[in-house]
Design a protein around this motif. Structure first.
Motif, PDB file in Angstrom:
ATOM      1  N   TYR A 168       0.833  -1.194   0.000  1.00 26.14           N
ATOM      2  CA  TYR A 168       0.000   0.000   0.000  1.00 26.14           C
ATOM      3  C   TYR A 168       0.876   1.256   0.000  1.00 26.14           C
ATOM      4  O   TYR A 168       1.968   1.256   0.568  1.00 26.14           O
ATOM      5  N   SER A 169       0.392   2.307  -0.587  1.00 24.29           N
ATOM      6  CA  SER A 169       1.111   3.586  -0.609  1.00 24.29           C
ATOM      7  C   SER A 169       0.880   4.397   0.659  1.00 24.29           C
ATOM      8  O   SER A 169       1.760   5.141   1.088  1.00 24.29           O
ATOM      9  N   HIS A 170      -0.285   4.266   1.259  1.00 27.12           N
ATOM     10  CA  HIS A 170      -0.629   5.000   2.478  1.00 27.12           C
ATOM     11  C   HIS A 170       0.302   4.554   3.605  1.00 27.12           C
ATOM     12  O   HIS A 170       0.405   3.372   3.911  1.00 27.12           O
ATOM     13  N   LEU A 171       0.973   5.487   4.239  1.00 24.24           N
ATOM     14  CA  LEU A 171       2.055   5.146   5.176  1.00 24.24           C
ATOM     15  C   LEU A 171       1.615   4.898   6.616  1.00 24.24           C
ATOM     16  O   LEU A 171       2.425   4.510   7.435  1.00 24.24           O
ATOM     17  N   GLU A 172       0.351   5.123   6.949  1.00 29.29           N
ATOM     18  CA  GLU A 172      -0.090   4.958   8.342  1.00 29.29           C
ATOM     19  C   GLU A 172      -0.244   3.494   8.759  1.00 29.29           C
ATOM     20  O   GLU A 172      -0.458   3.213   9.929  1.00 29.29           O
ATOM     21  N   GLY A 173      -0.204   2.566   7.819  1.00 33.27           N
ATOM     22  CA  GLY A 173      -0.327   1.156   8.166  1.00 33.27           C
ATOM     23  C   GLY A 173      -1.754   0.676   8.325  1.00 33.27           C
ATOM     24  O   GLY A 173      -1.982  -0.404   8.875  1.00 33.27           O
ATOM     25  N   ASN A 174      -2.719   1.469   7.870  1.00 30.50           N
ATOM     26  CA  ASN A 174      -4.117   1.058   8.009  1.00 30.50           C
ATOM     27  C   ASN A 174      -4.901   1.146   6.697  1.00 30.50           C
ATOM     28  O   ASN A 174      -6.111   1.310   6.699  1.00 30.50           O
ATOM     29  N   SER A 175      -4.182   1.028   5.587  1.00 32.33           N
ATOM     30  CA  SER A 175      -4.864   1.074   4.288  1.00 32.33           C
ATOM     31  C   SER A 175      -5.930   0.000   4.165  1.00 32.33           C
ATOM     32  O   SER A 175      -6.992   0.236   3.579  1.00 32.33           O
ATOM     33  N   ASP A 176      -5.651  -1.175   4.721  1.00 35.77           N
ATOM     34  CA  ASP A 176      -6.656  -2.238   4.658  1.00 35.77           C
ATOM     35  C   ASP A 176      -7.949  -1.805   5.335  1.00 35.77           C
ATOM     36  O   ASP A 176      -9.045  -2.085   4.843  1.00 35.77           O
ATOM     37  N   ALA A 177      -7.849  -1.058   6.436  1.00 36.26           N
ATOM     38  CA  ALA A 177      -9.037  -0.588   7.147  1.00 36.26           C
ATOM     39  C   ALA A 177      -9.831   0.408   6.301  1.00 36.26           C
ATOM     40  O   ALA A 177     -11.054   0.372   6.274  1.00 36.26           O
ATOM     41  N   HIS A 178      -9.133   1.285   5.592  1.00 35.46           N
ATOM     42  CA  HIS A 178      -9.805   2.236   4.707  1.00 35.46           C
ATOM     43  C   HIS A 178     -10.555   1.506   3.588  1.00 35.46           C
ATOM     44  O   HIS A 178     -11.693   1.856   3.257  1.00 35.46           O
ATOM     45  N   ILE A 179      -9.923   0.507   3.025  1.00 32.62           N
ATOM     46  CA  ILE A 179     -10.543  -0.246   1.924  1.00 32.62           C
ATOM     47  C   ILE A 179     -11.750  -1.032   2.424  1.00 32.62           C
ATOM     48  O   ILE A 179     -12.815  -1.027   1.798  1.00 32.62           O
ATOM     49  N   LYS A 180     -11.618  -1.691   3.573  1.00 35.62           N
ATOM     50  CA  LYS A 180     -12.742  -2.444   4.145  1.00 35.62           C
ATOM     51  C   LYS A 180     -13.911  -1.518   4.449  1.00 35.62           C
ATOM     52  O   LYS A 180     -15.076  -1.865   4.201  1.00 35.62           O
ATOM     53  N   SER A 181     -13.622  -0.337   4.976  1.00 35.79           N
ATOM     54  CA  SER A 181     -14.673   0.638   5.252  1.00 35.79           C
ATOM     55  C   SER A 181     -15.406   1.022   3.966  1.00 35.79           C
ATOM     56  O   SER A 181     -16.639   1.111   3.946  1.00 35.79           O
ATOM     57  N   SER A 182     -14.654   1.234   2.901  1.00 39.62           N
ATOM     58  CA  SER A 182     -15.278   1.583   1.615  1.00 39.62           C
ATOM     59  C   SER A 182     -16.112   0.432   1.062  1.00 39.62           C
ATOM     60  O   SER A 182     -17.185   0.662   0.491  1.00 39.62           O
ATOM     61  N   LEU A 183     -15.644  -0.787   1.233  1.00 44.92           N
ATOM     62  CA  LEU A 183     -16.391  -1.947   0.738  1.00 44.92           C
ATOM     63  C   LEU A 183     -17.711  -2.137   1.480  1.00 44.92           C
ATOM     64  O   LEU A 183     -18.742  -2.436   0.872  1.00 44.92           O
ATOM     65  N   ILE A 184     -17.697  -1.993   2.795  1.00 45.65           N
ATOM     66  CA  ILE A 184     -18.897  -2.201   3.604  1.00 45.65           C
ATOM     67  C   ILE A 184     -19.812  -0.986   3.546  1.00 45.65           C
ATOM     68  O   ILE A 184     -21.021  -1.108   3.400  1.00 45.65           O
ATOM     69  N   GLY A 185     -19.264   0.196   3.708  1.00 47.25           N
ATOM     70  CA  GLY A 185     -20.049   1.419   3.605  1.00 47.25           C
ATOM     71  C   GLY A 185     -20.269   2.107   4.933  1.00 47.25           C
ATOM     72  O   GLY A 185     -20.252   1.493   5.996  1.00 47.25           O
ATOM     73  N   ALA A 186     -20.526   3.410   4.850  1.00 46.91           N
ATOM     74  CA  ALA A 186     -20.650   4.255   6.036  1.00 46.91           C
ATOM     75  C   ALA A 186     -22.073   4.380   6.551  1.00 46.91           C
ATOM     76  O   ALA A 186     -22.278   4.943   7.628  1.00 46.91           O
ATOM     77  N   SER A 187     -23.069   3.867   5.818  1.00 52.66           N
ATOM     78  CA  SER A 187     -24.446   4.049   6.284  1.00 52.66           C
ATOM     79  C   SER A 187     -25.349   2.891   5.874  1.00 52.66           C
ATOM     80  O   SER A 187     -25.041   2.145   4.947  1.00 52.66           O
ATOM     81  N   GLN A 188     -26.446   2.800   6.611  1.00 48.97           N
ATOM     82  CA  GLN A 188     -27.515   1.844   6.321  1.00 48.97           C
ATOM     83  C   GLN A 188     -28.841   2.575   6.512  1.00 48.97           C
ATOM     84  O   GLN A 188     -28.969   3.396   7.422  1.00 48.97           O
ATOM     85  N   VAL A 189     -29.807   2.251   5.663  1.00 54.36           N
ATOM     86  CA  VAL A 189     -31.161   2.802   5.786  1.00 54.36           C
ATOM     87  C   VAL A 189     -32.106   1.642   6.053  1.00 54.36           C
ATOM     88  O   VAL A 189     -32.119   0.662   5.293  1.00 54.36           O
ATOM     89  N   ILE A 190     -32.879   1.755   7.143  1.00 55.34           N
ATOM     90  CA  ILE A 190     -33.806   0.689   7.529  1.00 55.34           C
ATOM     91  C   ILE A 190     -35.199   1.304   7.649  1.00 55.34           C
ATOM     92  O   ILE A 190     -35.370   2.305   8.359  1.00 55.34           O
ATOM     93  N   PRO A 191     -36.192   0.730   6.980  1.00 53.96           N
ATOM     94  CA  PRO A 191     -37.550   1.259   7.118  1.00 53.96           C
ATOM     95  C   PRO A 191     -38.082   1.067   8.533  1.00 53.96           C
ATOM     96  O   PRO A 191     -37.711   0.123   9.232  1.00 53.96           O
ATOM     97  N   ILE A 192     -38.977   1.980   8.928  1.00 53.38           N
ATOM     98  CA  ILE A 192     -39.694   1.885  10.198  1.00 53.38           C
ATOM     99  C   ILE A 192     -41.169   1.697   9.858  1.00 53.38           C
ATOM    100  O   ILE A 192     -41.730   2.452   9.053  1.00 53.38           O
ATOM    101  N   HIS A 193     -41.799   0.674  10.449  1.00 56.04           N
ATOM    102  CA  HIS A 193     -43.226   0.415  10.242  1.00 56.04           C
ATOM    103  C   HIS A 193     -43.842   0.022  11.583  1.00 56.04           C
ATOM    104  O   HIS A 193     -43.276  -0.807  12.303  1.00 56.04           O
ATOM    105  N   ASP A 194     -44.962   0.626  11.902  1.00 55.33           N
ATOM    106  CA  ASP A 194     -45.627   0.376  13.194  1.00 55.33           C
ATOM    107  C   ASP A 194     -44.683   0.599  14.374  1.00 55.33           C
ATOM    108  O   ASP A 194     -44.706  -0.133  15.365  1.00 55.33           O
TER     109      ASP A 194
END
Length: 130
Positions: free
Chosen positions: A75-101
């Motif tokens: 990885y080019s990113h020097l902080e040693g956590n590039s894998d964490a950035h990529i995993k975050s992008s793959l999973i995503g920062a948000s979820q939308v769940i409907p509310i009923h009753d």
């Protein structure tokens, strides 16, 4: 309605079940019909909806993400956590769940998980109900 929640993660990578916290937000809001947005404001964390009955599923998800995105790579990113950035992008920062009753419309086996990929850390997540 907008709520902020904080948590302390315990491991570099873990999936933390936050379903009850979000369900309580819905209950206390009095909203009967609408949408629930769960958002994670971190570049090395994420949020997902998946099975919460069997904790082995969480471990399988983390195990496979490690195969897909190894920690040690060229990885080019020097902080040693590039894998964490990529995993975050793959999973995503948000979820939308409907509310009923007045309830989240999650399936029988579904739960909401905060995904830590670069812990342990103090983290937060936001819940917006409309």
């Amino acid at each position: 309605m907008f709520m902020t929640h904080t948590l302390r993660t315990k491991a570099r990578e873990e999936l933390i079940d936050i379903t009850r916290t979000v369900e309580e937000d819905v209950r206390s809001s009095g909203i009967k019909e609408g949408l629930c947005v769960v958002y994670v404001p971190h570049t090395t964390a994420a949020v997902t909806v998946n099975e919460h009955a069997d904790p082995d599923v969480r471990q399988d998800i983390l195990k496979q993400l490690k195969v897909l995105v190894p920690k040690d790579c060229d990885y080019s990113h020097l902080e040693g956590n590039s894998d964490a950035h990529i995993k975050s992008s793959l999973i995503g920062a948000s979820q939308v769940i409907p509310i009923h009753d007045g309830r989240l419309m999650l399936g029988t086996w579904q739960g909401i998980f905060f995904c830590e990929f670069d812990g342990p850390r103090n983290r937060s997540f936001y819940v917006t109900l409309t």
